[in-house]
Scaffold this motif. Structure first.
Motif, PDB file in Angstrom:
ATOM      1  N   TYR A 146       0.742  -1.165  -0.127  1.00  0.00           N
ATOM      2  CA  TYR A 146      -0.101   0.108  -0.058  1.00  0.00           C
ATOM      3  C   TYR A 146       0.942   1.371   0.026  1.00  0.00           C
ATOM      4  O   TYR A 146       0.459   2.244  -0.516  1.00  0.00           O
ATOM      5  CB  TYR A 146      -1.021   0.121   1.379  1.00  0.00           C
ATOM      6  N   ASN A 147       2.044   1.240   0.541  1.00  0.00           N
ATOM      7  CA  ASN A 147       2.865   2.409   0.670  1.00  0.00           C
ATOM      8  C   ASN A 147       3.353   2.741  -0.977  1.00  0.00           C
ATOM      9  O   ASN A 147       3.851   3.853  -1.055  1.00  0.00           O
ATOM     10  CB  ASN A 147       4.173   2.163   1.544  1.00  0.00           C
ATOM     11  N   TRP A 152      -3.736   4.703  -2.850  1.00  0.00           N
ATOM     12  CA  TRP A 152      -3.710   4.892  -1.399  1.00  0.00           C
ATOM     13  C   TRP A 152      -2.954   5.956  -0.688  1.00  0.00           C
ATOM     14  O   TRP A 152      -3.510   6.493   0.310  1.00  0.00           O
ATOM     15  CB  TRP A 152      -3.326   3.485  -1.098  1.00  0.00           C
ATOM     16  N   ARG A 153      -1.860   6.164  -1.348  1.00  0.00           N
ATOM     17  CA  ARG A 153      -1.047   7.259  -0.523  1.00  0.00           C
ATOM     18  C   ARG A 153      -1.545   8.771  -0.682  1.00  0.00           C
ATOM     19  O   ARG A 153      -1.709   9.376   0.159  1.00  0.00           O
ATOM     20  CB  ARG A 153       0.300   7.178  -1.239  1.00  0.00           C
ATOM     21  N   TYR A 156      -4.547   8.356   2.106  1.00  0.00           N
ATOM     22  CA  TYR A 156      -4.315   8.674   3.333  1.00  0.00           C
ATOM     23  C   TYR A 156      -3.317   9.723   3.553  1.00  0.00           C
ATOM     24  O   TYR A 156      -3.313  10.328   4.745  1.00  0.00           O
ATOM     25  CB  TYR A 156      -3.538   7.459   3.791  1.00  0.00           C
ATOM     26  N   ASP A 171      -2.899   4.709   9.229  1.00  0.00           N
ATOM     27  CA  ASP A 171      -3.147   3.606   8.503  1.00  0.00           C
ATOM     28  C   ASP A 171      -4.059   2.708   9.056  1.00  0.00           C
ATOM     29  O   ASP A 171      -3.363   2.317  10.246  1.00  0.00           O
ATOM     30  CB  ASP A 171      -1.953   3.228   7.738  1.00  0.00           C
TER      31      ASP A 171
END
Length: 427
Positions: A146-147, A152-153, A156, A171
């Motif tokens: 996910y990083n 996603w980044r 978040y 997270d």
């Protein structure tokens, strides 16, 4: 067993609260072949500081709710739970969000067997030092994946930019450092607190007989022993009003910059119908402002500042709330400028009655269509119920909304002092 009739929706919901505190809801859908069941606990990633009435205050590592969800699929006999469902013609899954963890299955046959499987594996935890340590490596890889995910980044990144103290900024999976602190004892502590039947809810929808389902669950739960549990108190640091960062930029390989902007709201204390109404009026306002049939959407599209993935959402709870607006764009700074200009004009002029009526009809139509989807019904009902509101009572709330409600919400929410922006750009 009580029945709750919603005449305008032509739906009847059946409900029973067992002696151990478990709430059961069954919605029969005549003619539906598929049955969908969710077994949910009011426990999510933000619940890392808590106290059960009469017990000591507890703080646990970030990511433990998600970690616990992963571990629930491992059984003492070594048989994978997914294979048990598959052998009975069912598809199973689970997910963890900020404020709930949900286990589910979907099937067209052997419903009784699959329902027992769902109840039994969620109520039979099996944690050892060995299987916990093994899971750390698996979840660590998931965190890294996910990083490296730009979508996603940027998502978040916006939450991190908005919130300074509240654990919503962490997270859901935690960090590699935080999950390294998780032990089988901390897992059992969280499990025993949040997986007590009094903190859980079972929802079954489809071609089922409510009396048979509730009788089956009664028998299943009668074979298990649960001592009464006091109220769970959740603790959160006081969140500052201001956003943490106005502009957060993350560098990852992307073909086009990814952009999200949002307006932060701090704790409102709202629950039940008041919270539900605020959420509905905010989403209606965003649809009027930025929906794909609006003049603003078309202008930005014609300027090549947005693409088909441009959208918006609003998340509202008693502890935190925020909007999200964005998508891919060729020029994030220009898009912010244009949105500020056009939203500023909308705040001054307000929406027209014609646009309000059209958007309201659209929102009501979308809501009514959800009632044909067992999955949507189950998840929306559970999400609302955990906030002390009723998914099946949305229609009269929609019908009570006025143009002034939406225009006032536009003025209140679009506070530029509460704006944060997250972008992902190429190095």
């Amino acid at each position: 067993m009580e029945s709750i009739r919603y005449d305008r929706l032509q739906e009847t919901l059946y409900h029973e609260k067992l002696d151990n505190g478990l709430e059961i809801y069954v919605l029969p859908k005549e003619g539906f072949q598929k049955t969908y069941a969710t077994f949910a606990t009011r426990y999510g990633s933000v619940d890392n500081h808590f106290q059960v009435e009469g017990q000591e205050e507890v703080k646990v590592p970030d990511g433990i709710a998600h970690f616990l969800e992963h571990k629930m699929f491992e059984e003492p006999d070594g048989v994978d739970v997914f294979s048990k469902f598959s052998a009975k013609g069912a598809s199973a899954n689970a997910f963890t969000s900020f404020d709930q963890t949900v286990y589910l299955f979907s099937a067209t046959e052997q419903i009784e067997d699959n329902l027992d499987t769902l109840l039994n594996y969620v109520q039979n935890p099996y944690f050892t030092k060995e299987n916990v340590d093994k899971e750390k490596g698996i979840i660590g890889q998931e965190i890294q994946m996910y990083n490296d995910n730009p979508d996603w980044r940027v998502y978040y990144g916006l939450i991190e930019a908005m919130y300074q103290k509240h654990p919503v900024r962490i997270d859901i999976a935690g960090t590699i450092e935080s999950i390294s602190e998780i032990t089988k004892d901390t897992l059992y502590s969280c499990y025993n607190t949040f997986y007590h039947p009094s903190n859980m809810m079972l929802f079954v929808v489809g071609g089922v007989n409510p009396e048979q389902v509730i009788d089956q669950v009664r028998r299943n739960q009668a074979s298990k022993n649960y001592a009464p549990q006091g109220q769970i108190h959740r603790y959160f640091e006081e969140e500052p009003t201001a956003v943490g960062e106005k502009w957060k930029e993350i560098k990852l390989p992307v073909s086009q910059p990814k952009f999200l902007m949002g307006f932060k709201e701090t704790a409102t204390g709202l629950t039940g119908e008041a919270l539900q109404r605020k959420n509905l009026v905010t989403k209606l306002m965003l649809d009027l402002l930025l929906g794909n049939s609006t003049a603003l959407y078309q202008q930005l599209y014609d300027e090549d500042l947005i693409s088909d993935d441009f959208g918006y959402d609003y998340t509202g709870t008693s502890e935190y709330a925020y909007s999200m607006i964005g998508g891919d764009t060729r020029d994030p700074k220009l898009l912010v400028q244009r949105l500020q200009e056009e939203i500023g004009k909308a705040v001054e002029t307000g929406f027209s009655q014609e646009a309000f009526d059209r958007s309201l009809r659209k929102r009501i139509g979308n809501y009514l269509r959800l009632l044909n989807s067992p999955e949507s019904i189950a998840h929306e009902f559970t999400r609302n119920r955990f906030k002390d509101s009723d998914f099946f009572a949305i229609l009269p709330i929609y019908e009570s909304l006025t143009l002034e409600d939406v225009n006032q919400r536009l003025r209140d929410h679009m506070n530029w002092e509460q704006l944060a922006v997250s972008v992902v750009v190429s190095p």
